[in-house]
Design an enzyme around this catalytic site. Structure first.
Site, mmCIF file in Angstrom:
data_model
loop_
_atom_site.group_PDB
_atom_site.id
_atom_site.type_symbol
_atom_site.label_atom_id
_atom_site.label_comp_id
_atom_site.label_asym_id
_atom_site.label_seq_id
_atom_site.Cartn_x
_atom_site.Cartn_y
_atom_site.Cartn_z
ATOM 1 N N LYS A 15 -9.055 -3.815 2.894
ATOM 2 C CA LYS A 15 -8.306 -2.628 2.476
ATOM 3 C C LYS A 15 -7.620 -2.890 1.134
ATOM 4 C CE LYS A 15 -6.053 1.418 3.169
ATOM 5 N NZ LYS A 15 -5.601 2.442 4.066
ATOM 6 N N HIS A 53 -8.073 9.799 17.443
ATOM 7 C CA HIS A 53 -8.746 9.722 16.145
ATOM 8 C C HIS A 53 -9.802 8.600 16.129
ATOM 9 C CE1 HIS A 53 -9.212 9.754 11.823
ATOM 10 N NE2 HIS A 53 -8.883 8.479 11.780
ATOM 11 N N ASN A 57 -13.452 6.435 4.460
ATOM 12 C CA ASN A 57 -13.604 7.612 5.329
ATOM 13 C C ASN A 57 -14.928 7.594 6.085
ATOM 14 O OD1 ASN A 57 -11.131 8.656 4.510
ATOM 15 N ND2 ASN A 57 -12.040 9.606 2.711
ATOM 16 N N LYS A 85 -0.696 5.613 1.184
ATOM 17 C CA LYS A 85 -0.817 7.046 1.491
ATOM 18 C C LYS A 85 0.304 7.442 2.444
ATOM 19 C CE LYS A 85 -5.745 8.015 0.954
ATOM 20 N NZ LYS A 85 -6.968 8.427 1.653
ATOM 21 N N ARG A 131 -12.433 4.486 -2.948
ATOM 22 C CA ARG A 131 -11.548 4.475 -1.763
ATOM 23 C C ARG A 131 -12.081 5.401 -0.675
ATOM 24 N NH1 ARG A 131 -4.919 4.196 -1.485
ATOM 25 N NH2 ARG A 131 -4.787 4.387 0.776
ATOM 26 N N ARG A 162 14.403 10.787 -5.159
ATOM 27 C CA ARG A 162 13.252 10.491 -6.036
ATOM 28 C C ARG A 162 12.606 9.134 -5.760
ATOM 29 N NH1 ARG A 162 16.912 12.497 -9.840
ATOM 30 N NH2 ARG A 162 16.542 14.694 -10.256
ATOM 31 N N GLU A 206 -11.547 1.434 13.762
ATOM 32 C CA GLU A 206 -11.297 1.253 12.317
ATOM 33 C C GLU A 206 -11.635 -0.186 11.903
ATOM 34 O OE1 GLU A 206 -10.559 3.778 10.411
ATOM 35 O OE2 GLU A 206 -9.652 5.278 11.725
ATOM 36 N N HIS A 234 -13.636 14.041 12.219
ATOM 37 C CA HIS A 234 -12.683 15.161 12.119
ATOM 38 C C HIS A 234 -13.255 16.403 12.781
ATOM 39 C CE1 HIS A 234 -10.559 13.223 8.425
ATOM 40 N NE2 HIS A 234 -10.003 12.846 9.570
ATOM 41 N N GLU A 242 -7.785 7.189 -4.905
ATOM 42 C CA GLU A 242 -9.008 7.778 -4.344
ATOM 43 C C GLU A 242 -9.713 8.732 -5.304
ATOM 44 O OE1 GLU A 242 -8.851 8.547 -0.115
ATOM 45 O OE2 GLU A 242 -10.508 9.963 -0.299
ATOM 46 N N HIS A 284 -15.563 9.535 9.233
ATOM 47 C CA HIS A 284 -14.413 10.427 9.432
ATOM 48 C C HIS A 284 -14.767 11.905 9.322
ATOM 49 C CE1 HIS A 284 -12.224 6.721 9.382
ATOM 50 N NE2 HIS A 284 -11.046 7.301 9.422
HETATM 51 P P1 NAD Z 1 0.681 6.840 16.484
HETATM 52 O O1 NAD Z 1 1.540 6.503 15.364
HETATM 53 O O2 NAD Z 1 0.820 8.197 17.083
HETATM 54 O O3 NAD Z 1 0.836 5.750 17.640
HETATM 55 C C1 NAD Z 1 0.108 5.892 18.824
HETATM 56 C C2 NAD Z 1 1.014 5.799 20.051
HETATM 57 O O4 NAD Z 1 1.371 4.439 20.298
HETATM 58 C C3 NAD Z 1 2.337 6.548 19.896
HETATM 59 O O5 NAD Z 1 2.688 7.115 21.124
HETATM 60 C C4 NAD Z 1 3.299 5.432 19.517
HETATM 61 O O6 NAD Z 1 4.643 5.729 19.805
HETATM 62 C C5 NAD Z 1 2.798 4.312 20.383
HETATM 63 N N1 NAD Z 1 3.094 2.968 19.906
HETATM 64 C C6 NAD Z 1 3.080 2.526 18.628
HETATM 65 N N2 NAD Z 1 3.238 1.200 18.591
HETATM 66 C C7 NAD Z 1 3.376 0.784 19.856
HETATM 67 C C8 NAD Z 1 3.559 -0.474 20.456
HETATM 68 N N3 NAD Z 1 3.554 -1.604 19.736
HETATM 69 N N4 NAD Z 1 3.700 -0.534 21.813
HETATM 70 C C9 NAD Z 1 3.632 0.603 22.552
HETATM 71 N N5 NAD Z 1 3.430 1.821 22.041
HETATM 72 C C10 NAD Z 1 3.301 1.909 20.709
HETATM 73 O O7 NAD Z 1 -0.884 6.715 16.099
HETATM 74 P P2 NAD Z 1 -1.666 5.765 15.107
HETATM 75 O O8 NAD Z 1 -3.045 5.748 15.612
HETATM 76 O O9 NAD Z 1 -0.959 4.487 14.864
HETATM 77 O O10 NAD Z 1 -1.616 6.574 13.727
HETATM 78 C C11 NAD Z 1 -2.241 7.806 13.567
HETATM 79 C C12 NAD Z 1 -1.671 8.460 12.328
HETATM 80 O O11 NAD Z 1 -1.950 7.638 11.204
HETATM 81 C C13 NAD Z 1 -2.241 9.831 12.012
HETATM 82 O O12 NAD Z 1 -1.196 10.713 11.724
HETATM 83 C C14 NAD Z 1 -3.086 9.602 10.778
HETATM 84 O O13 NAD Z 1 -3.135 10.723 9.933
HETATM 85 C C15 NAD Z 1 -2.370 8.451 10.118
HETATM 86 N N6 NAD Z 1 -3.191 7.624 9.242
HETATM 87 C C16 NAD Z 1 -2.718 7.358 8.009
HETATM 88 C C17 NAD Z 1 -3.447 6.563 7.156
HETATM 89 C C18 NAD Z 1 -2.900 6.216 5.811
HETATM 90 O O14 NAD Z 1 -3.599 5.602 5.010
HETATM 91 N N7 NAD Z 1 -1.649 6.534 5.542
HETATM 92 C C19 NAD Z 1 -4.658 6.012 7.564
HETATM 93 C C20 NAD Z 1 -5.114 6.294 8.848
HETATM 94 C C21 NAD Z 1 -4.364 7.098 9.689
HETATM 95 N N1 GLY Z 2 -7.267 5.497 5.553
HETATM 96 C C1 GLY Z 2 -7.876 5.874 4.336
HETATM 97 C C2 GLY Z 2 -7.182 5.376 3.118
HETATM 98 O O1 GLY Z 2 -6.192 4.698 3.160
HETATM 99 O O2 GLY Z 2 -7.623 5.671 2.058
#
Ligand code: NAD
Ligand code: GLY
Length: 363
Positions: free
Chosen positions: A229, A267, A247, A145, A243, A123, A187, A254, A239, A250
């Site tokens: 942020k 992305h 997007n 998130k 918030r 939990r 971003e 998407h 959101e 986006h």
């Molecule tokens: P990712 O986590 O896939 O990382 C990209 C690549 O870089 C991966 O292969 C990873 O292993 C590698 N990597 C990470 N750090 C590294 C480093 N310091 N050195 C070398 N390699 C490294 O991609 P991302 O762009 O970080 O994240 C995308 C994800 O984030 C998506 O799933 C998306 O939905 C999510 N997201 C979430 C939010 C949120 O608010 N929670 C916001 C935006 C995106």
């Molecule tokens: N990346 C969008 C949010 O955190 O709301």
């Protein structure tokens, strides 16, 4: 470079975002962040773990805590229920209890899945985010998130669950592959475009330093993004309104990701082009000037991001955009610009102007 700290002000759940360089050399910092666990389990992947687990482990063990790790496979395709289950299995096997803190060490994928594991295991157990991609440092690690994907769609299962702290080590960005680094910059540009014209101007002046991954420039950029942020999250944590401004670009993005097949474009690359399409619509709506549109295009292009939208065809774009989560009551809602540095959410735009934007793709 000086260390920086920003607080995300959420009453009793307020937490610090610490931005530093080589931040994980000094275990004493653990106390200053108010982290009190005697045990930390680091969830990471098979790319980031070998690079940074030791550094992070030392950081916590210097502060006298026990440390353990759970490794998941790398990549968005592993942001699944199966991976989540394997994390639970390992937490149970390691007899992790509610006094243990989970540390998400990685990009947005690790942050989202480890965050959701922390939100739901027994939990909810405390969570610390250590983001290692630029995207994760400026966006996904802040704001709570957490999610996994479902075969029916991205981030379909998740929760809002704020961390106890976000610890950012800018040095970790040096090992990030070039394409991932640039995708994160999309971003960064987004924050300037939607809410901070002065930061947008700073970005225009610092393209060369950013592209060289100069740590002072990166420190400033990450700080400004995290401040923005934090402000958005403080105003609208779950959101229900503002918030959604995050997007920006986006909905178009998407559509591009889905239309080309997930993984073809990163992305952030799709978001860069999405920012331009949303900005084009803002020009047609008479709010954004053509010269500000040109500035956005030049900045994205200078940062090595794509600026030409793939020609999926107008109807395919509309179809893919219609499936977007932001469609409320059958009405497509978009984030548009009132001016450079000021965004708004609206469902009220003439459809023929959107069609004009999409018909312009590929011309
Ligand atoms: P990712 O986590 O896939 O990382 C990209 C690549 O870089 C991966 O292969 C990873 O292993 C590698 N990597 C990470 N750090 C590294 C480093 N310091 N050195 C070398 N390699 C490294 O991609 P991302 O762009 O970080 O994240 C995308 C994800 O984030 C998506 O799933 C998306 O939905 C999510 N997201 C979430 C939010 C949120 O608010 N929670 C916001 C935006 C995106
Ligand atoms: N990346 C969008 C949010 O955190 O709301």
């Amino acid at each position: 470079m000086r260390n920086r700290q920003i607080n995300v002000g959420l009453g009793t759940r307020t937490y610090p975002i610490f931005i530093g360089r080589n931040s994980f050399r000094n275990g004493e910092l653990v106390d200053s962040f108010g982290l009190r666990s005697r045990r930390y389990v680091v969830v990471t992947n098979d790319v980031v773990g070998p690079l940074y687990f030791e550094r992070v482990a030392k950081f916590f063990s210097n502060a006298g805590a026990a440390i353990d790790q759970v490794i998941i496979p790398d990549g968005e395709r592993f942001k699944t229920q199966k991976t989540l289950s394997s994390i639970y299995d390992q937490l149970i096997e390691k007899r992790v209890d509610r006094s243990t803190t989970i540390v998400a060490l990685g990009g947005g994928v690790v942050g989202d899945v480890a965050g959701f594991a922390a939100a739901t295991y027994q939990r909810g157990v405390p969570l610390v985010q250590i983001p290692t991609t630029l995207l994760a440092q400026v966006d996904s690690s802040v704001g709570g998130k957490t999610a996994i994907n479902h075969p029916a769609g991205k981030n379909m299962i998740g929760s809002f669950y704020q961390p106890q702290a976000v610890l950012i080590d800018l040095e970790m960005l040096q090992s990030l592959p070039e394409r991932e680094f640039k995708a994160g910059l999309a971003e960064v540009v987004k924050y300037g475009a939607i809410m901070d014209a002065a930061f947008f101007l700073w970005l225009e002046k610092n393209v060369t330093l950013l592209m060289k991954r100069d740590l002072d420039a990166l420190g400033y950029a990450v700080e400004q993004c995290c401040k923005s942020k934090a402000k958005v999250v403080e105003d609208d944590e779950t959101e229900s309104g503002s918030r959604a401004l995050l997007n920006f670009g986006h909905t178009f993005g998407h559509a591009i990701e889905a239309g080309l097949g997930y993984g073809a474009w990163l992305h952030g690359e799709a978001v860069a082009v999405g920012i331009l399409l949303a900005s084009r619509l803002s020009v047609l709506m008479g709010t954004l000037t053509q010269s500000d549109w040109n500035r956005i295009q030049q900045l994205l292009s200078g940062l090595g991001l794509p600026v030409d939208a793939p020609d999926l065809g107008r109807d395919r774009y509309l179809e893919l955009m219609g499936y977007d989560k932001k469609v409320l009551d059958g009405k497509l809602r978009l984030i548009l610009l009132k001016s450079l540095g000021k965004a708004y959410v609206t469902g009220d735009f003439p459809k023929d102007l959107l069609v004009e934007v999409l018909d312009g793709v590929g011309r």
